[in-house]
Design an enzyme around this catalytic site. Structure first.
Site, PDB file in Angstrom:
ATOM      1  N   THR A 279      28.117 -46.988   5.938  1.00  0.00           N
ATOM      2  CA  THR A 279      29.377 -47.086   5.223  1.00  0.00           C
ATOM      3  C   THR A 279      29.550 -45.865   4.317  1.00  0.00           C
ATOM      4  O   THR A 279      28.752 -44.919   4.366  1.00  0.00           O
ATOM      5  CB  THR A 279      29.478 -48.420   4.444  1.00  0.00           C
ATOM      6  OG1 THR A 279      30.795 -48.572   3.923  1.00  0.00           O
ATOM      7  CG2 THR A 279      28.468 -48.486   3.314  1.00  0.00           C
ATOM      8  N   LYS A 283      29.336 -41.707   6.915  1.00  0.00           N
ATOM      9  CA  LYS A 283      29.737 -41.853   8.317  1.00  0.00           C
ATOM     10  C   LYS A 283      29.796 -40.517   9.056  1.00  0.00           C
ATOM     11  O   LYS A 283      29.677 -40.479  10.285  1.00  0.00           O
ATOM     12  CB  LYS A 283      31.081 -42.584   8.401  1.00  0.00           C
ATOM     13  CG  LYS A 283      30.985 -44.020   7.907  1.00  0.00           C
ATOM     14  CD  LYS A 283      32.266 -44.799   8.092  1.00  0.00           C
ATOM     15  CE  LYS A 283      32.086 -46.219   7.559  1.00  0.00           C
ATOM     16  NZ  LYS A 283      33.236 -47.083   7.860  1.00  0.00           N
ATOM     17  N   ASN A 304      29.566 -45.507  12.426  1.00  0.00           N
ATOM     18  CA  ASN A 304      29.265 -46.604  11.498  1.00  0.00           C
ATOM     19  C   ASN A 304      28.142 -47.503  11.995  1.00  0.00           C
ATOM     20  O   ASN A 304      27.778 -48.465  11.330  1.00  0.00           O
ATOM     21  CB  ASN A 304      30.516 -47.448  11.222  1.00  0.00           C
ATOM     22  CG  ASN A 304      30.794 -48.461  12.320  1.00  0.00           C
ATOM     23  OD1 ASN A 304      30.669 -48.143  13.517  1.00  0.00           O
ATOM     24  ND2 ASN A 304      31.163 -49.669  11.954  1.00  0.00           N
ATOM     25  N   ASP A 319      34.193 -49.503  13.907  1.00  0.00           N
ATOM     26  CA  ASP A 319      35.278 -49.602  12.929  1.00  0.00           C
ATOM     27  C   ASP A 319      36.649 -49.686  13.606  1.00  0.00           C
ATOM     28  O   ASP A 319      37.507 -50.472  13.200  1.00  0.00           O
ATOM     29  CB  ASP A 319      35.268 -48.400  11.986  1.00  0.00           C
ATOM     30  CG  ASP A 319      34.290 -48.547  10.831  1.00  0.00           C
ATOM     31  OD1 ASP A 319      33.921 -49.686  10.517  1.00  0.00           O
ATOM     32  OD2 ASP A 319      33.900 -47.519  10.253  1.00  0.00           O
ATOM     33  N   GLY A 346      35.595 -41.166   6.269  1.00  0.00           N
ATOM     34  CA  GLY A 346      35.004 -41.634   7.515  1.00  0.00           C
ATOM     35  C   GLY A 346      35.696 -42.827   8.120  1.00  0.00           C
ATOM     36  O   GLY A 346      35.932 -42.887   9.337  1.00  0.00           O
ATOM     37  N   ARG A 367      44.479 -37.189  -1.306  1.00  0.00           N
ATOM     38  CA  ARG A 367      44.551 -36.381  -2.524  1.00  0.00           C
ATOM     39  C   ARG A 367      44.225 -34.920  -2.221  1.00  0.00           C
ATOM     40  O   ARG A 367      44.868 -34.008  -2.719  1.00  0.00           O
ATOM     41  CB  ARG A 367      43.572 -36.953  -3.568  1.00  0.00           C
ATOM     42  CG  ARG A 367      43.788 -36.397  -4.954  1.00  0.00           C
ATOM     43  CD  ARG A 367      43.032 -37.214  -5.990  1.00  0.00           C
ATOM     44  NE  ARG A 367      43.415 -38.618  -5.982  1.00  0.00           N
ATOM     45  CZ  ARG A 367      44.524 -39.106  -6.503  1.00  0.00           C
ATOM     46  NH1 ARG A 367      45.405 -38.293  -7.074  1.00  0.00           N
ATOM     47  NH2 ARG A 367      44.781 -40.403  -6.451  1.00  0.00           N
ATOM     48  N   THR A 368      43.209 -34.720  -1.372  1.00  0.00           N
ATOM     49  CA  THR A 368      42.861 -33.361  -0.949  1.00  0.00           C
ATOM     50  C   THR A 368      43.592 -33.051   0.344  1.00  0.00           C
ATOM     51  O   THR A 368      43.265 -33.598   1.394  1.00  0.00           O
ATOM     52  CB  THR A 368      41.337 -33.235  -0.735  1.00  0.00           C
ATOM     53  OG1 THR A 368      40.659 -33.662  -1.914  1.00  0.00           O
ATOM     54  CG2 THR A 368      40.953 -31.801  -0.415  1.00  0.00           C
ATOM     55  N   TYR A 431      36.951 -55.209   1.009  1.00  0.00           N
ATOM     56  CA  TYR A 431      36.816 -56.664   1.109  1.00  0.00           C
ATOM     57  C   TYR A 431      36.256 -57.311  -0.160  1.00  0.00           C
ATOM     58  O   TYR A 431      36.199 -58.536  -0.246  1.00  0.00           O
ATOM     59  CB  TYR A 431      35.956 -57.054   2.321  1.00  0.00           C
ATOM     60  CG  TYR A 431      34.627 -56.345   2.412  1.00  0.00           C
ATOM     61  CD1 TYR A 431      33.497 -56.850   1.800  1.00  0.00           C
ATOM     62  CD2 TYR A 431      34.514 -55.158   3.124  1.00  0.00           C
ATOM     63  CE1 TYR A 431      32.282 -56.208   1.891  1.00  0.00           C
ATOM     64  CE2 TYR A 431      33.302 -54.498   3.227  1.00  0.00           C
ATOM     65  CZ  TYR A 431      32.187 -55.029   2.611  1.00  0.00           C
ATOM     66  OH  TYR A 431      30.982 -54.370   2.704  1.00  0.00           O
ATOM     67  N   GLY A 452      40.360 -56.675   4.182  1.00  0.00           N
ATOM     68  CA  GLY A 452      39.177 -55.974   4.632  1.00  0.00           C
ATOM     69  C   GLY A 452      38.150 -56.872   5.281  1.00  0.00           C
ATOM     70  O   GLY A 452      37.425 -56.451   6.179  1.00  0.00           O
TER      71      GLY A 452
END
Length: 480
Positions: A279, A283, A304, A319, A346, A367-368, A431, A452
């Site tokens: 997690t 990843k 994962n 995932d 990831g 954000r990036t 989650y 989640g």
């Protein structure tokens, strides 16, 4: 053995703790330093009140306890308590031979010779444990790992000191694997709590016995786990251990807090782990240590699930499958044609790939911007910054939150300033908590919600098949 550290301040409350946990434990530790002064004077009577073997401990403040008596008065209190039929007494390593030790030996009470280090792991831990054992006592080391390398050092005590009777305790979050896999460290017992931890990182006796079955671990037990940072909030041990128990598979699954992937792989080799989940934030980082990867991992760029194969580790990704299952009908029916994906980590890689594979138009917000751009180019989709989230209000069918923002314990944070219209499907892959701030805002607007835990369970069921070769048992699903 699983030993319950009693936390009550009266003998009566300690007895209640034993009764509530009796089916989970093999012995208990009476902490005199936690008892009220009047109750301490009656400690000698306590062993006759229960059928559980008892460890007598009077822990000094500098060793993590609450006793502030002079050493003379502390010794007198221990001597008085030893009139009772205790099975063990804990004496610190720096306490010179005295009347407490003599009385214990005369009565046939086993001595646990202990030392505590709340700052780290001493460089001479192996020799220090050995020197304690030379007295003929059970050597106990309660130390504080701060890295995955420290954890590996503790597990190697079993190999370095095979014939030494010992108790190895890893305190704090980093030490939890040692508390659960205590047998793999060569420890004769592990300390547990009944609810509130008495020492840093203690696991409940109920979880040790029923969830992990820690006392049943043997040389044939398959070891699995989940790596991440953070990771202790995870519900994956519940999913996998319940599944293992349902099919009578001799295996255990536990969380590993990790700071260095390369060293974790060394630990995985040492423990002969058969597989593990991955997690945030590893990843991507695990990829360079894998000898084989599936087509999905290659295309997604994230892994994962890692499974041991002959001579190598194989990486897979469940995932994408876990994410899609709850919304597959909405996609296939045309209800979802466009999606806004928050984050470019990831988990986002698998989610974007899954949506694009199903023909959904995707815009990635991050954000990036550079990371969003890179992921968008790989998957032929759009990208933008989080600051521009308002531009997409009312223009997408699905909004997916893939970052760790809002994860326990930061309940009141949302990664994006977005006004839902009510027509969107809102999906948060966090989650814990189930209802994040992101989902609460979506609920207020009347959106359909997905949680989640739905993704976690679906991807976990597929992981279970990859780990064991068996379908996840239906009776286990009902008990989750």
């Amino acid at each position: 053995m699983i030993c319950l550290t009693l936390s009550g301040n009266t003998l009566s409350s300690c007895l209640d703790e034993i009764r509530q946990n009796r089916e989970y434990i093999d012995l208990a530790e009476l902490r005199l330093d936690l008892l009220e002064p009047e109750e301490q004077k009656k400690a000698a009577s306590f062993p006759s009140m229960t059928d559980v073997p008892l460890i007598l401990t009077l822990r000094r403040k500098e060793d993590g306890g609450r006793c502030e008596l002079s050493e003379r008065d502390r010794r007198q209190l221990l001597l008085s308590a030893l009139d009772g039929d205790f099975a063990y007494v804990d004496i610190e390593e720096d306490v010179k031979k005295n009347d407490v030790e003599m009385k214990a030996r005369e009565k046939g009470v086993k001595i646990i010779r202990s030392f505590h280090d709340f700052s780290g792991i001493p460089d001479d831990i192996y020799s220090r444990i050995y020197r304690l054992s030379e007295r003929g006592d059970i050597a106990k080391a309660a130390v504080t790992p701060h890295t995955i390398q420290d954890l590996l050092t503790l597990f190697r005590i079993s190999e370095e000191l095979k014939d030494v009777e010992k108790i190895i305790i890893g305190m704090g979050d980093w030490g939890i694997p040692i508390r659960i896999l205590y047998k793999k460290a060569g420890s004769i017992l592990t300390f547990a709590c009944s609810g509130n931890a008495v020492a840093p990182g203690q696991v409940s006796a109920k979880d040790l016995k029923l969830l992990y079955r820690a006392d049943q671990v043997n040389e044939r037990t398959g070891i699995y786990g989940i790596i991440g940072n953070p990771v202790l909030h995870t519900s994956s041990p519940l999913i996998h251990n319940i599944g293992f128990h349902a099919i009578n598979y001799n295996a255990i699954y536990l969380p590993f807090l990790v700071d260095n992937v390369r060293i974790f792989f060394a630990l995985a080799e040492y423990l002969k782990m058969r597989g593990f989940s991955v997690t945030i934030p590893f990843k991507d980082a695990v990829l360079m240590y894998l000898g084989n990867i599936t087509r999905e991992v290659k295309q997604i760029g994230a892994c994962n699930t890692v499974v041991r194969m002959p001579g190598m580790w194989k990486g897979m990704n469940t995932d994408y499958y876990g994410f899609l299952q709850p919304i597959l009908k909405d996609i296939d029916s045309g209800r979802v044609k466009s999606a806004l994906v928050i984050g470019a980590g990831g988990a986002s890689q698998a989610i974007v790939w899954a949506l694009r594979n199903r023909g959904v138009k995707v815009t990635i917000l991050n954000r990036t911007i550079g990371r969003a751009e890179k992921l968008a180019k790989i998957n032929l989709c759009e990208y933008d910054t989080l600051d521009n989230a308002h531009k997409y209000e009312g223009k997408v069918d699905l909004v997916v939150q893939t970052t760790s923002v809002g994860l326990y314990p930061d309940f009141d944070i949302s990664p994006v300033d977005f006004s839902f219209t009510g027509k969107e499907i809102a999906y948060d892959i966090i989650y814990k908590p189930k209802m994040t701030k992101f989902l609460k805002e979506a609920e207020k607007a009347g959106c359909t919600l997905h949680f989640g835990e739905e993704m976690l369970l679906e991807q976990g069921k597929l992981q279970f098949e990859l780990f064991t070769g068996y379908h996840y048992p239906k009776e286990a699903v009902r008990s989750l």
